[in-house]
Enzyme design. Structure first.
Site, PDB file in Angstrom:
ATOM      1  N   SER A 236       3.942   1.526  -6.985  1.00  0.00           N
ATOM      2  CA  SER A 236       4.024   0.891  -8.299  1.00  0.00           C
ATOM      3  C   SER A 236       5.356   0.173  -8.401  1.00  0.00           C
ATOM      4  CB  SER A 236       3.919   1.935  -9.407  1.00  0.00           C
ATOM      5  OG  SER A 236       5.124   2.678  -9.449  1.00  0.00           O
ATOM      6  N   LYS A 237       5.557  -0.477  -9.531  1.00  0.00           N
ATOM      7  CA  LYS A 237       6.787  -1.256  -9.726  1.00  0.00           C
ATOM      8  C   LYS A 237       8.046  -0.413  -9.531  1.00  0.00           C
ATOM      9  CE  LYS A 237       5.504  -5.105 -12.633  1.00  0.00           C
ATOM     10  NZ  LYS A 237       5.272  -5.478 -13.986  1.00  0.00           N
ATOM     11  N   ARG A 238       7.914   0.876  -9.770  1.00  0.00           N
ATOM     12  CA  ARG A 238       9.072   1.757  -9.591  1.00  0.00           C
ATOM     13  C   ARG A 238       9.632   1.675  -8.176  1.00  0.00           C
ATOM     14  NH1 ARG A 238       7.807   7.064  -9.457  1.00  0.00           N
ATOM     15  NH2 ARG A 238       5.596   6.605  -9.530  1.00  0.00           N
TER      16      ARG A 238
END
Ligand code: GLU
Length: 468
Positions: A236-238
């Site tokens: 994910s963007k994390r």
């Protein structure tokens, strides 16, 4: 059998690296087998789909060089065809109208959950139901037997039909559902190999049953495991960039990202670098790992540097030019970019770094990096620069070797260490103390810019002196 693969993204966001890897595997499989690669946009979810996402997907495919042979086909343009197939299934007794209300289905679900049973439709309307108005269409899943999938990645998967309930293929407003549209398209488009993310593996037995009811030839399936972030959670963007185009923005070459993606969950001995041709030649779906792979940004960065250093400089230059334009630079006012690439690529791991470190080739400046100026623009540097100006001015061949000689000879003539000559010169022409080899830098910069920047630096040093 002619090989036909497809990539079938839903346009509900950008093209992410997981989707890009699925697309790459489908593309490779088609290319390796002399087949066709189809792009299909699954845009039936009108609320979540957008033209911006379609554009982002097309842009991502183009940037990666995953050219498709057919399409893009849009599912929203095929509603008549889906209706026709739904009617066909109704007519041949493989589908039925279901009038169960939401309340009824919710109650059923609750009851099943309370009994610790798997929630599933109980088939109430399967054998005829009273027409009470609002209705959906359900596929009549076979009650006996099993579905066997010989998945090219996961191996044999067997699912008993009694595990599968009668799935909705048309909503109450008549629109088709995902499993129906995929099946109709894979059938109509003659898809021979369905290569997709393994989040779809549970849909496969249902899709196979519908295909069988339609008398279609069954495709071969290959479900590719997902990509995890470094902490083991779904990417994910994390974990950094997820959008393919963000990698372009961050200065990666498409070849590097493709090479990275092909190696994610697939290997060929311990080879790390694969040209496009090698990927096509060596890739085998059967050798894709069954377990999920972990995204590793350091590895991607390493690969990017390898590609920047070893690719044709003209190719790297094409991508560098995009980054330089993002900085608002006028490329006509500077050296040929392939030369810049050759001079910079040892030092720069991304095109963003390379562009940022190359601004002075294209744009004049009037300020100097403070620390570098303080260290190198001592009063006596004005004389060094004056000396260099004369030598350069007299030079007829503006090439690396003679430029190198001028710097060397100047140091000797002035009885100074090389650094005392080269560093003030570097700060004068680049504005900072960091650049490729000074002779290569000057060669790229050209005579006129070199001379005028030396003049400017001399003025600067003198003005500092009178001010100080
Ligand atoms: N549209 C689906 C998705 O984006 C893919 C369907 C398929 O490949 O069968 O997840």
């Amino acid at each position: 059998m002619s090989i036909r693969t497809r990539f079938a993204p839903s346009p509900t966001g950008y093209l992410h690296v997981g989707g890009a890897r699925t697309a790459l595997f489908s593309w490779l499989y088609a290319r390796k087998n002399g087949g066709k690669f189809i792009l299909r946009i699954e845009d039936t979810d009108l609320e979540r789909s957008s033209q911006a996402s379609v554009d982002a997907i097309l842009e991502g495919m183009e940037w990666l060089g995953l050219e498709y042979d057919e399409g893009p086909f849009y599912q929203t343009q095929r509603f008549d065809r889906y209706k026709e197939v739904i009617q066909q299934l109704l007519d041949q007794g493989d589908a039925y109208y279901c009038y169960c209300s939401r309340e009824e289905l919710d109650a059923l679900r609750e009851q099943q959950m309370a009994n610790k049973e798997k929630p599933r439709y109980n088939g109430k309307c399967r054998h005829g139901a009273e027409n009470t108005g609002e209705r959906v269409v359900r596929f009549k899943n076979p009650e006996q037997g099993e579905v066997v999938i010989d998945d090219l990645v996961k191996g044999r998967i067997v699912v008993a039909n009694k595990e599968l309930d009668d799935l909705i293929i048309a909503r109450s407003d008549g629109t088709p559902t995902y499993n129906l549209t995929v099946v109709v398209d894979d059938m109509d488009m003659g898809v021979s190999h369905v290569i997709r993310g393994d989040d779809h593996v549970n849909n496969t037995p249902r899709q196979i049953n519908i295909l069988k009811a339609l008398g279609a030839q069954l495709p071969v399936y290959a479900h590719v495991p997902m990509i995890l972030g470094s902490d083991g959670a779904r990417l994910s963007k994390r974990h950094g960039a997820v959008s393919v185009m963000q990698y372009r923005n961050d200065g990666y070459l498409p070849e590097a990202l493709l090479n990275y993606l092909v190696r994610l969950g697939w290997s060929h001995g311990d080879q790390e670098l694969f040209s496009r041709e090698e990927m096509i030649e060596l890739f085998e779906l059967e050798k894709v790992n069954v377990s999920a792979s972990t995204f590793n940004t350091d590895k991607l960065l390493w690969l990017n540097h390898q590609y920047m250093m070893n690719s044709d400089p003209e190719n790297v230059a094409k991508h560098l030019s995009w980054h330089l334009q993002q900085l608002g630079l006028d490329l006509a006012n500077g050296p040929a970019l392939a030369g810049v690439v050759k001079a910079q690529r040892e030092r720069c791991k991304t095109l963003v770094d390379m562009a940022a470190d190359s601004v002075y080739f294209f744009k004049d400046f009037s300020e100097y990096e403070e620390k570098a100026a303080k260290k190198n623009f001592k009063p006596e540097a004005a004389d060094v620069l004056q000396h260099l100006w004369h030598q350069f001015n007299a030079l007829t061949a503006w090439e690396i070797e003679p430029l190198h000689q001028v710097v060397l000879e100047s140091a000797e003539q002035l009885q100074l260490g090389l650094g005392k000559v080269a560093q003030p010169l570097r700060v004068a022409v680049c504005g900072s103390g960091v650049s490729p080899a000074i002779d290569a830098t000057l060669a790229l910069l050209g005579k006129q810019k070199t001379l005028s920047r030396i003049e400017q630096a001399i003025q600067f040093i003198k003005s500092q002196q009178s001010a100080g």
